[in-house]
Design an enzyme around this catalytic site. Structure first.
Site, PDB file in Angstrom:
ATOM      1  N   ASP A 478       0.834  -1.205   0.000  1.00 26.77           N
ATOM      2  CA  ASP A 478       0.000   0.000   0.000  1.00 26.77           C
ATOM      3  C   ASP A 478       0.869   1.257   0.000  1.00 26.77           C
ATOM      4  O   ASP A 478       2.059   1.219   0.338  1.00 26.77           O
ATOM      5  CB  ASP A 478      -0.881  -0.038   1.266  1.00 26.77           C
ATOM      6  CG  ASP A 478      -2.195   0.698   1.084  1.00 26.77           C
ATOM      7  OD1 ASP A 478      -2.289   1.527   0.158  1.00 26.77           O
ATOM      8  OD2 ASP A 478      -3.122   0.448   1.871  1.00 26.77           O
ATOM      9  N   ASP A 548     -10.927   2.102  -2.792  1.00 22.05           N
ATOM     10  CA  ASP A 548     -11.425   1.817  -1.444  1.00 22.05           C
ATOM     11  C   ASP A 548     -12.947   1.823  -1.416  1.00 22.05           C
ATOM     12  O   ASP A 548     -13.547   1.437  -0.418  1.00 22.05           O
ATOM     13  CB  ASP A 548     -10.890   2.852  -0.446  1.00 22.05           C
ATOM     14  CG  ASP A 548      -9.489   2.494   0.021  1.00 22.05           C
ATOM     15  OD1 ASP A 548      -9.076   1.340  -0.181  1.00 22.05           O
ATOM     16  OD2 ASP A 548      -8.811   3.366   0.582  1.00 22.05           O
TER      17      ASP A 548
HETATM   18  C1  GLA Z   1      -5.690   1.940   2.232  1.00 23.40           C
HETATM   19  C2  GLA Z   1      -6.126   0.728   1.439  1.00 23.40           C
HETATM   20  C3  GLA Z   1      -7.153  -0.039   2.222  1.00 23.40           C
HETATM   21  C4  GLA Z   1      -6.570  -0.463   3.551  1.00 23.40           C
HETATM   22  C5  GLA Z   1      -6.078   0.759   4.303  1.00 23.40           C
HETATM   23  C6  GLA Z   1      -5.329   0.362   5.547  1.00 23.40           C
HETATM   24  O1  GLA Z   1      -6.701   2.883   2.352  1.00 23.40           O
HETATM   25  O2  GLA Z   1      -6.603   1.113   0.198  1.00 23.40           O
HETATM   26  O3  GLA Z   1      -7.586  -1.158   1.501  1.00 23.40           O
HETATM   27  O4  GLA Z   1      -5.530  -1.368   3.324  1.00 23.40           O
HETATM   28  O5  GLA Z   1      -5.212   1.538   3.513  1.00 23.40           O
HETATM   29  O6  GLA Z   1      -4.863   1.455   6.249  1.00 23.40           O
END
Ligand code: GLA
Length: 731
Positions: A478, A548
């Protein structure tokens, strides 16, 4: 004849793909490199007359008194700077004397089978069978700069790639602009289609007419970004979904970019793309060289459909390298939306136990397992297991999950550092920072200065150490904030302008090392959802988290924009709980499944808490995934209707390459009172084959299905969806 022909007498290069031709001409005594043609395939590329250079005194050698008129109108392949072409340049410098001018002329060329790798950069690849490469060596004799324009023409897909290698053989200078491609064309009432977005609504399609002046897309955020995408399609007047001429331009890069279209006084359009020149300044000592990332060009005379197919085929065959690229991905369950930071071994195992019984194949532990991270205010950089949460340690958890017959995956955000971390306390200078300025926090974190070797080494080791400690088969990588505070203690003053690009190179190096040391690893990239969903990252990971926003209806738009240019096999898509955590919408579990089926497919919910009737549907969804995923991953994708455009319903189709099987997904977003049925015309079938549609009586001819269509009975309410599975009937 190969894909590339050089007509020596005419000084013309012709590059052919199966259905397109690209023509370059060298003109005048000064050897200007001109763009002559890119479009539908033509047999004979000797069309140099289009460059008007025979019309003396047009060229400088015949009429130097009008050099500027020439430079400002000649269609350049890679325009220099500051000498009379007032359109956007592709390359600019700052010399020791402070000058910015660049003028390039052709010197020599090489044509060879295959395609060279680009050092340190992701790029499409191909062997001697599938492509041929042209290197045009140009130079600026005053600067001592050798500029090689690289072109590769693919023979199995309608794609031409371009990049540029710049080598300094003169005095040290600074490159202040080094785009990857430029092309001048006559305007055909072009429109520009781009993908705009934000967090939670990435890659929304937008169209605008190319007007006089200048427009484009860009990111100066240090990553390809949620906001703009490194992609533009130039659509000629009248082009649409399945007909007309479309040029797709896509950048294989994950950092700052610019894509521009400029319509000038003579109704010529200059399009170009490359690393954004803003805050870019790269020092080239004598003997040093700079390789630009690659741009993918595709031409289609069957509208967006052809462009989509070309890009899907290119990325599936010539960009993604993972051992998973042609394989079903394990169905995963991710605990992010299930637990957020509030989990421990028992909670994860409870999810895994229930999931394994239902056919789910992998547990992914998301953010919050390391340091003392219980919210987003701490611990990035402290990549050691929080044993208060994970009692018995990571290996115990992984082994227990494995015992259930499931794989185990883990989340990292390796590029970041929390001020509240052991790492920051030990190395406060490891964050990107401008001396004397307060750092700009975002999600309570700073960005690590990966341009420094020791920081990069440490970052790699902290991830690799965890992966070596247990049987971890998947990583979600990420990146949850964009770059600011561009300053590195590791670089001298005159190289601070290299940080943005060096940062991207460092990320590529880290991921290259990761997939080399762990060749079986399934890597999924992610950046606050889909902010670094780009072809560069696909070179390292066969899938990327799309957004997300997991709401099935929002996903229709996000996945339509994404699938316009990326194969469905790359789109991370999960079924999540309702009301949806981003938009609060409640949709049917079945519909959520149908929408996630168009991506990698997985779950992101607390399976121990969701309604019993949803749990009961999971085995059938798992079966559906196994039944259709080969088709979803490998088939040709057709857009039949767009909810983003009609605001009522969405429909897409996948057809196997041999046309023996197809899957149509229809989603009725808004129910419509007193509306009985809708006719949908299928695409891409074999007109002469016969098909059965699962659940319906009868046998249908391919031509009937494509030209007369099927009837989608429509008595349902909001958010209902249906699948139509077609299989060939042999008689
Ligand atoms: C990002 C990712 C999510 C999750 C969060 C965790 O927003 O896109 O899927 O993994 O971080 O903090």
């Amino acid at each position: 004849m190969g894909a590339i022909t050089f007509y020596e007498k005419e000084r013309i290069f012709q590059l052919d793909t199966p259905k397109s031709t690209y023509v370059i001409g060298i003109v005048d005594e000064e050897n200007f490199v001109g763009h002559v043609y890119y479009g539908k395939k033509i047999k004979d590329g000797r069309v140099g007359y289009l460059l008007r250079t025979a019309e003396a005194p047009f060229v400088p050698s015949k009429n130097n008194g009008e050099r500027v008129s020439f430079l400002d109108s000649f269609p350049m392949e890679y325009p220099g700077n500051g000498l009379g072409d007032y359109r956007r340049s592709s390359i600019a410098v700052r010399t020791q004397g402070g000058h910015a001018a660049v003028a390039l002329s052709y010197v020599s060329h090489k044509i060879y089978p295959g395609k060279p790798a680009l050092p340190g950069l992701p790029a499409t690849f191909g062997d001697a069978e599938s492509c041929e490469t042209l290197e045009l060596l140009c130079e600026d004799g005053v600067l001592g700069l050798k500029v090689t324009l690289l072109y590769t023409a693919f023979t199995d897909v309608d794609v031409i790639t371009r990049s540029v290698r710049i080598e300094n053989q003169g005095e040290a200078l600074y490159l202040t602009k080094a785009l990857s491609f430029s092309m001048d064309m006559d305007n055909r009432d072009f429109s520009l289609l781009t993908l705009h977005g934000s967090w939670g609504r990435e890659r929304m399609m937008e169209r605008r007419r190319v007007g006089h002046g200048f427009m484009g897309v860009e990111s100066v955020r240090g990553e390809s970004s949620h906001q703009d995408h490194p992609f533009m399609a130039l659509e000629a007047e009248g082009a649409g979904q399945s007909s007309g001429e479309v040029y797709g331009i896509h950048f294989v890069y994950s950092g700052n970019f610019i894509g521009q279209a400029e319509l000038n006084q003579f109704d010529k359009v200059r399009v170009s793309m490359g690393i954004h020149p803003e805050n870019f300044c790269w020092k080239l000592e004598r003997g040093e060289s700079f390789q630009t990332p690659e741009v993918v060009l595709t031409y289609s005379d069957t509208g967006y459909e052809g462009m989509t197919h070309n890009l899907h085929d290119l990325y599936r065959s010539h960009l993604i390298r993972s051992p998973y690229k042609d394989k079903k991905r394990p169905i995963l369950i991710n605990n992010w939306e299930a637990t957020y930071f509030d989990f421990d071994t028992e909670k994860l195992l409870a999810i895994a136990r229930q999931a394994s019984k239902l056919g789910i194949e992998m547990l992914v532990m998301d953010d919050g397992w390391f340091g003392h991270r219980n919210d987003d205010t701490s611990s990035l950089g402290d990549w050691y297991v929080n044993e208060e949460k994970l009692k018995g340690g990571l290996k115990y958890l992984v082994d227990e999950v494995n015992k259930l017959g499931m794989k185990f995956g883990i989340w990292f955000e390796p590029e970041m550092i929390s001020p509240d971390s052991k790492l920051y306390r030990e190395h406060p200078d490891w964050a990107l920072a401008v001396p004397g300025r307060t750092g700009s926090l975002c999600r309570n974190q700073y960005v690590l200065d990966l341009t420094r070797r020791e920081v990069l080494e440490h970052t790699y080791e902290s991830v690799a150490k965890i992966l070596r400690s247990a049987n971890i088969e998947y990583v979600k990588w990420d990146m949850n904030r964009q770059l600011t505070d561009i300053g590195s203690l590791g670089l001298p003053a005159d190289r601070q302008g290299e940080i943005y690009h060096r940062y991207v190179l460092a990320v590529y190096e880290l991921q290259e090392r990761l997939v080399t040391e762990f060749p079986q690893l399934l890597l999924e990239n992610c950046s606050g959802g889909g902010a670094r969903f780009d072809p560069g990252m696909l070179y390292y990971s066969p899938q990327i988290w799309c957004s997300d926003d997991t709401d099935a209806i929002e996903r229709l738009k996000i996945q339509e924009g994404t699938a316009l240019i990326y194969p469905l096999s790359t789109m991370g898509a999960h079924i999540s709980d309702c009301p949806n955590h981003t938009v609060g919408r409640v949709t049917l579990f079945e519909t959520r499944g149908h929408v996630a089926l168009a991506g990698t497919f997985g779950y992101e919910l607390d399976i121990t808490k969701i309604p019993e009737e949803d749990v009961k549907q999971i085995p059938a969804q798992v079966e559906m995934y196994h039944k259709y995923n080969d088709l979803v991953r490998g088939g040709d994708y057709y857009r039949l209707a767009s909810y983003a455009g009609n605001h009522m319903y969405d429909c897409w189709e996948l057809v196997s390459k041999d046309k023996t099987e197809a899957l149509v997904t229809f989603v009725q977003v808004l129910g419509r009172p007193n509306y009985k049925s809708r006719r949908i015309l299928l695409k891409g079938l074999d007109a002469d084959k016969y098909y059965r549609i699962e659940g319906l009586d009868g046998v249908y001819a391919g031509d009937t299905l494509m030209y007369a269509g099927i009837l989608v009975e429509n008595p349902w309410g909001d958010f209902q969806s249906r699948l139509y599975h077609l299989t060939e009937v042999l008689n």
